[in-house]
Design an enzyme around this catalytic site. Structure first.
Site, mmCIF file in Angstrom:
data_model
loop_
_atom_site.group_PDB
_atom_site.id
_atom_site.type_symbol
_atom_site.label_atom_id
_atom_site.label_comp_id
_atom_site.label_asym_id
_atom_site.label_seq_id
_atom_site.Cartn_x
_atom_site.Cartn_y
_atom_site.Cartn_z
ATOM 1 N N ARG A 60 0.824 -1.213 0.000
ATOM 2 C CA ARG A 60 0.000 0.000 0.000
ATOM 3 C C ARG A 60 0.857 1.262 0.000
ATOM 4 O O ARG A 60 0.382 2.342 -0.361
ATOM 5 C CB ARG A 60 -0.955 -0.020 1.199
ATOM 6 C CG ARG A 60 -1.986 1.093 1.184
ATOM 7 C CD ARG A 60 -3.278 0.692 1.889
ATOM 8 N NE ARG A 60 -3.077 0.228 3.248
ATOM 9 C CZ ARG A 60 -3.064 1.038 4.309
ATOM 10 N NH1 ARG A 60 -3.200 2.341 4.170
ATOM 11 N NH2 ARG A 60 -2.907 0.532 5.524
ATOM 12 N N TYR A 113 -17.136 21.109 -9.340
ATOM 13 C CA TYR A 113 -17.615 19.803 -9.787
ATOM 14 C C TYR A 113 -18.680 19.300 -8.807
ATOM 15 O O TYR A 113 -18.467 19.293 -7.591
ATOM 16 C CB TYR A 113 -16.379 18.905 -9.801
ATOM 17 C CG TYR A 113 -16.502 17.451 -10.094
ATOM 18 C CD1 TYR A 113 -17.066 16.983 -11.269
ATOM 19 C CD2 TYR A 113 -15.937 16.517 -9.212
ATOM 20 C CE1 TYR A 113 -17.102 15.635 -11.543
ATOM 21 C CE2 TYR A 113 -15.966 15.158 -9.484
ATOM 22 C CZ TYR A 113 -16.558 14.725 -10.650
ATOM 23 O OH TYR A 113 -16.579 13.384 -10.921
ATOM 24 N N ASP A 185 -8.321 22.135 -7.818
ATOM 25 C CA ASP A 185 -8.614 21.089 -8.790
ATOM 26 C C ASP A 185 -8.074 21.586 -10.123
ATOM 27 O O ASP A 185 -8.658 22.453 -10.770
ATOM 28 C CB ASP A 185 -10.119 20.821 -8.862
ATOM 29 C CG ASP A 185 -10.458 19.646 -9.785
ATOM 30 O OD1 ASP A 185 -9.667 19.378 -10.713
ATOM 31 O OD2 ASP A 185 -11.524 19.032 -9.609
ATOM 32 N N LYS A 210 -8.813 11.763 -16.565
ATOM 33 C CA LYS A 210 -9.058 12.595 -17.742
ATOM 34 C C LYS A 210 -7.839 12.595 -18.679
ATOM 35 O O LYS A 210 -7.578 11.611 -19.342
ATOM 36 C CB LYS A 210 -9.430 14.007 -17.299
ATOM 37 C CG LYS A 210 -10.529 14.084 -16.231
ATOM 38 C CD LYS A 210 -11.856 13.555 -16.707
ATOM 39 C CE LYS A 210 -13.027 13.977 -15.852
ATOM 40 N NZ LYS A 210 -13.071 13.431 -14.496
#
Length: 397
Positions: A60, A113, A185, A210
């Protein structure tokens, strides 16, 4: 790698290929791991001491596949470290939860968003964290909204639907004068079309889903921090259990290598489409950051080195039936959420006034969002021409 200055296109190809991660392979291989085994207690202690320096400790914490990609993103964005998440939404939530606690106040941009707004209103509120929304174009007026318990200022520039470009340097300067953590963002710009840390941002967030991945086949988020915020972001994200698949990271790293050339072509294609839309009598106005009709266009001109394929336009009028006729029956544009891939997408977005609280939106004028891909613009224009014909037929024109 050499310490000599490099152009961005060269960096994209070169970064994250340290031989301790890649072992000389052009693309760092996929390392799948949970347990890492050690030969001695001293080796285990050494790994624990250096687990933040690209050494294997536990799955992890990452593998060379992760470390190489993290190094590349951090360098491109200008931060000191990058944390990885299974989606852009996870990157946003983990970043906020890393720096907010019960009793704190968050300043959130009103054009954010929608899932980020939902996080604030449905999750953070339940944790005793209060959110106030502010006009994306507020500029220096943000100082009036800062309270003694305000801890984070969150920006999204441009907004991913209505495309307002924020005055990031001014907002960040005022926030830092009051001791706030500034988060951005930065997905629209990608890691290469603006320099968030030079503008005063503390944490830059990407929905790598994206443009970084670029092929519509991986969900991933990144959050890159400056020196003052990296340790806390890294450790809190780890404690929240955030992790990513090395196979997904491999695909993101591969997509990164073509980011510059894809963005440049999609930017060019999008401006061709935008120029054509300006000739349409149905158009009320264009909301493309590179055009003067977009709110905050002057900040785009100052702070961005390029654009991409995502923008919106507003029609003078319309009905639900006309909008459906417009977006249904397209040949090249596909209806679907997200953006950033090589394909063109179209969405008719309604109810924007429902997700605004600090600003007003005139929902009587329909908004259509386009993501322009790598198709030939002439084919896309033909598709849009047919869409306007269907739209006008329903409107009785």
């Amino acid at each position: 790698m050499s310490d000599k200055p490099m152009k961005t296109a060269t960096k994209i190809v070169s970064l994250g290929r340290d031989k301790k991660y890649s072992m000389g392979v052009i693309n760092p291989p996929v390392f799948r791991a949970s347990t890492i085994v050690f030969d001695s207690m001293e080796q285990m202690r050494h790994a624990a001491r250096h687990k933040h320096n690209g050494e294997m400790f536990y799955g992890r914490r990452g593998t060379p596949t992760h470390f190489s990609f993290q190094a590349a993103i951090a360098e491109l964005e200008g931060g000191v470290g990058t944390a990885l998440y299974p989606s852009g939404a996870a990157a946003i939530s983990a970043a906020l939860l890393s720096f907010l606690k019960a009793g704190d106040h968050l300043l959130m941009v009103d054009s954010v968003y929608e899932p980020t707004r939902d996080l604030c209103d449905k999750v953070l509120k339940g944790y005793g964290i209060e959110t106030s929304y502010y006009d994306p174009l507020i500029g220096a007026g943000i100082a009036e909204l800062i309270r003694p318990n305000t801890k984070v200022l969150f920006l999204e520039s441009p907004g991913s639907i209505t495309m307002e470009v924020q005055d990031v340097p001014t907002l960040a300067r005022i926030a830092q004068e009051h001791g706030l953590t500034v988060m951005l963002d930065n997905t629209w710009a990608s890691p290469i079309n603006c320099r968030p840390f030079e503008m005063g941002v503390d944490i830059s967030i990407q929905a790598a889903t994206k443009y970084i991945v670029g092929h519509s086949d991986v969900m991933m988020g990144t959050a890159t921090a400056n020196a003052g915020h990296w340790d806390q972001l890294r450790e809190h994200s780890y404690l929240l259990g955030q992790t990513t698949s090395p196979d997904d990271v491999y695909l993101a790293a591969r997509g990164l290598r073509t980011l510059g050339i894809r963005l440049a072509q999609q930017d060019k294609n999008a401006r061709t489409i935008a120029d054509w839309l300006l000739t349409r009598p149905e158009l009320d106005h264009l909301r493309h950051p590179a055009y003067p009709s977009c709110p905050g266009h002057e900040f785009f001109e100052r702070d961005f080195s390029g654009g991409n394929g995502l923008f919106s336009f507003v029609l003078k009028d319309g009905s639900n039936a006309a909008l459906e006729a417009f977006v249904e029956g397209m040949e090249h544009f596909k209806m679907g959420f997200s953006w950033g891939g090589y394909e063109s997408l179209i969405l008719a977005i309604t109810g924007i006034d429902r997700i605004r609280s600090a600003t007003r939106w005139d929902s009587s004028k329909p908004l259509i969002r386009l993501h322009i891909g790598l198709e030939d613009p002439e084919d896309l224009i033909a598709d849009l021409t047919a869409a306007f014909e269907r739209y006008n037929a329903v409107m009785g024109r």
